[in-house]
Write a protein that holds these residues in place. Structure first.
Motif, PDB file in Angstrom:
ATOM      1  N   GLY A 167     -22.617  17.162  85.449  1.00  0.00           N
ATOM      2  CA  GLY A 167     -22.079  16.726  86.732  1.00  0.00           C
ATOM      3  C   GLY A 167     -22.220  15.229  86.940  1.00  0.00           C
ATOM      4  N   LEU A 168     -23.414  14.700  86.669  1.00  0.00           N
ATOM      5  CA  LEU A 168     -23.637  13.269  86.856  1.00  0.00           C
ATOM      6  C   LEU A 168     -22.814  12.454  85.856  1.00  0.00           C
ATOM      7  N   GLY A 169     -22.731  12.940  84.616  1.00  0.00           N
ATOM      8  CA  GLY A 169     -21.896  12.267  83.625  1.00  0.00           C
ATOM      9  C   GLY A 169     -20.431  12.281  84.022  1.00  0.00           C
ATOM     10  N   GLY A 170     -19.986  13.400  84.578  1.00  0.00           N
ATOM     11  CA  GLY A 170     -18.616  13.504  85.058  1.00  0.00           C
ATOM     12  C   GLY A 170     -18.343  12.544  86.198  1.00  0.00           C
ATOM     13  N   HIS A 171     -19.347  12.323  87.046  1.00  0.00           N
ATOM     14  CA  HIS A 171     -19.220  11.359  88.148  1.00  0.00           C
ATOM     15  C   HIS A 171     -18.936   9.957  87.606  1.00  0.00           C
ATOM     16  N   PHE A 172     -19.698   9.555  86.602  1.00  0.00           N
ATOM     17  CA  PHE A 172     -19.489   8.235  85.997  1.00  0.00           C
ATOM     18  C   PHE A 172     -18.124   8.156  85.317  1.00  0.00           C
ATOM     19  N   ALA A 173     -17.722   9.242  84.651  1.00  0.00           N
ATOM     20  CA  ALA A 173     -16.420   9.243  83.975  1.00  0.00           C
ATOM     21  C   ALA A 173     -15.270   9.226  84.977  1.00  0.00           C
ATOM     22  N   ASN A 174     -15.453   9.903  86.092  1.00  0.00           N
ATOM     23  CA  ASN A 174     -14.381  10.051  87.074  1.00  0.00           C
ATOM     24  C   ASN A 174     -14.027   8.732  87.758  1.00  0.00           C
ATOM     25  N   VAL A 175     -15.004   7.835  87.942  1.00  0.00           N
ATOM     26  CA  VAL A 175     -14.739   6.601  88.685  1.00  0.00           C
ATOM     27  C   VAL A 175     -14.138   5.506  87.805  1.00  0.00           C
ATOM     28  N   LEU A 176     -14.132   5.692  86.497  1.00  0.00           N
ATOM     29  CA  LEU A 176     -13.674   4.626  85.597  1.00  0.00           C
ATOM     30  C   LEU A 176     -12.287   4.078  85.950  1.00  0.00           C
ATOM     31  N   PRO A 177     -11.285   4.932  86.227  1.00  0.00           N
ATOM     32  CA  PRO A 177      -9.962   4.377  86.536  1.00  0.00           C
ATOM     33  C   PRO A 177      -9.885   3.680  87.892  1.00  0.00           C
ATOM     34  N   ASP A 178     -10.863   3.928  88.769  1.00  0.00           N
ATOM     35  CA  ASP A 178     -10.765   3.462  90.148  1.00  0.00           C
ATOM     36  C   ASP A 178     -11.777   2.372  90.495  1.00  0.00           C
ATOM     37  N   LEU A 179     -12.435   1.778  89.498  1.00  0.00           N
ATOM     38  CA  LEU A 179     -13.474   0.791  89.787  1.00  0.00           C
ATOM     39  C   LEU A 179     -12.931  -0.382  90.609  1.00  0.00           C
ATOM     40  N   ALA A 180     -11.772  -0.890  90.223  1.00  0.00           N
ATOM     41  CA  ALA A 180     -11.197  -2.034  90.938  1.00  0.00           C
ATOM     42  C   ALA A 180     -10.801  -1.644  92.361  1.00  0.00           C
ATOM     43  N   ALA A 181     -10.136  -0.490  92.498  1.00  0.00           N
ATOM     44  CA  ALA A 181      -9.713  -0.038  93.829  1.00  0.00           C
ATOM     45  C   ALA A 181     -10.923   0.263  94.709  1.00  0.00           C
ATOM     46  N   ASP A 182     -11.962   0.849  94.138  1.00  0.00           N
ATOM     47  CA  ASP A 182     -13.174   1.144  94.910  1.00  0.00           C
ATOM     48  C   ASP A 182     -13.830  -0.146  95.394  1.00  0.00           C
TER      49      ASP A 182
END
Length: 273
Positions: A167-182
């Protein structure tokens, strides 16, 4: 009407919702869960995951509009924010009601999993507690699957730990495309803070380490079972894909690793005798 229905379904994040539900169903089915309890557990989990998806899009409506997220139905106006909130609450009530039909332990586990998703959506996503919400959202899944088995056995500690790592690894993977937008919209969860301090490469590396750690843990728990070695090899390949991929590829690879770990959990045995 059909267009609005499609838009509403899309706002529920059907991909991740079905994927997580499928993982729970697979874990329970491969361990012998059948019949009414199995159907109730799977339906309750799906309703709960959809409620998380709907509450996410409803809570993020203004942020998504500011970021120009035209892939979001609430941003395009295909469905109203109010309708999405109504769907989220209805799905939440349905999930908890079905969980309670299976017993108080099942309902409590489901409340933790789904509650973590709601807390994340309602503000924790912008804090260092975002990682904790993913741990709480995934760690109890083996216990939830076990609650659909005869006697409702407790899960092994390593099953809970492996699910939390995925779950925690998936959290890190999930945000990769949205780092700039976040960054632009002020979302500063745990992975975003890691990225702001050490760069996107650190976020990818964290995802890789966390996801692989789950498979390594299950390898040790199995005592070096041949299937566990094969599973580790597949997980390593998917972890590399997650680390190097772009867009939603990392998150899809993370779900692939989760599926591998489900098989390993069945081989190792995730419920106490």
């Amino acid at each position: 009407m059909l267009v609005r229905a499609r838009a509403l379904i899309s706002a529920g994040h059907p991909g991740p919702s079905v994927a997580i539900t499928a993982l729970v169903a697979l874990l329970a089915a491969l361990s012998g869960s059948r019949g009414g309890d199995f159907a109730l557990a799977v339906t309750a989990m799906l309703a709960g995951q959809l409620s998380i998806g709907w509450s996410n899009d409803a809570a993020d409506a203004r942020r998504d509009a500011a970021a120009g997220r035209r892939d979001k139905p609430v941003v395009t106006g295909a469905v109203s924010v109010r309708a999405v909130w109504v769907a989220a609450v209805a799905a939440l009530v349905t999930a908890l009601s079905l969980g309670l039909a299976l017993g108080v332990p099942t309902a409590l586990l489901l409340a933790v999993v789904v509650g973590a998703g709601w807390v994340y959506n309602l503000g924790a996503k912008a804090t260092t507690a975002s990682g904790l919400m993913y741990i709480l959202g995934f760690g109890p899944l083996p216990a939830y699957a076990a609650s659909a088995l005869p006697g409702q056995p407790l899960p092994q500690w390593y099953a809970t730990a492996a699910a939390a790592l995925v779950g925690l690894g998936g959290h890190f993977a999930n945000v990769l495309p949205d780092l700039a937008a976040d960054r632009a919209t002020g979302v500063a969860g745990l992975p975003q803070r890691v990225g702001a301090r050490w760069g996107p490469g650190a976020v990818r590396a964290s995802a890789l380490i966390l996801l692989l750690s789950a498979s390594v843990l299950l390898l040790f728990a199995s005592g070096g079972h041949p299937v566990a070695w094969v599973g580790l090899g597949v997980a390593a390949l998917l972890a590399v894909i997650a680390a190097l991929g772009t867009g939603r590829v990392p998150f899809a690879a993370a779900f692939g690793i989760a599926a591998v770990d489900v098989v390993l959990l069945v081989v190792v045995g995730y419920a106490q005798a």
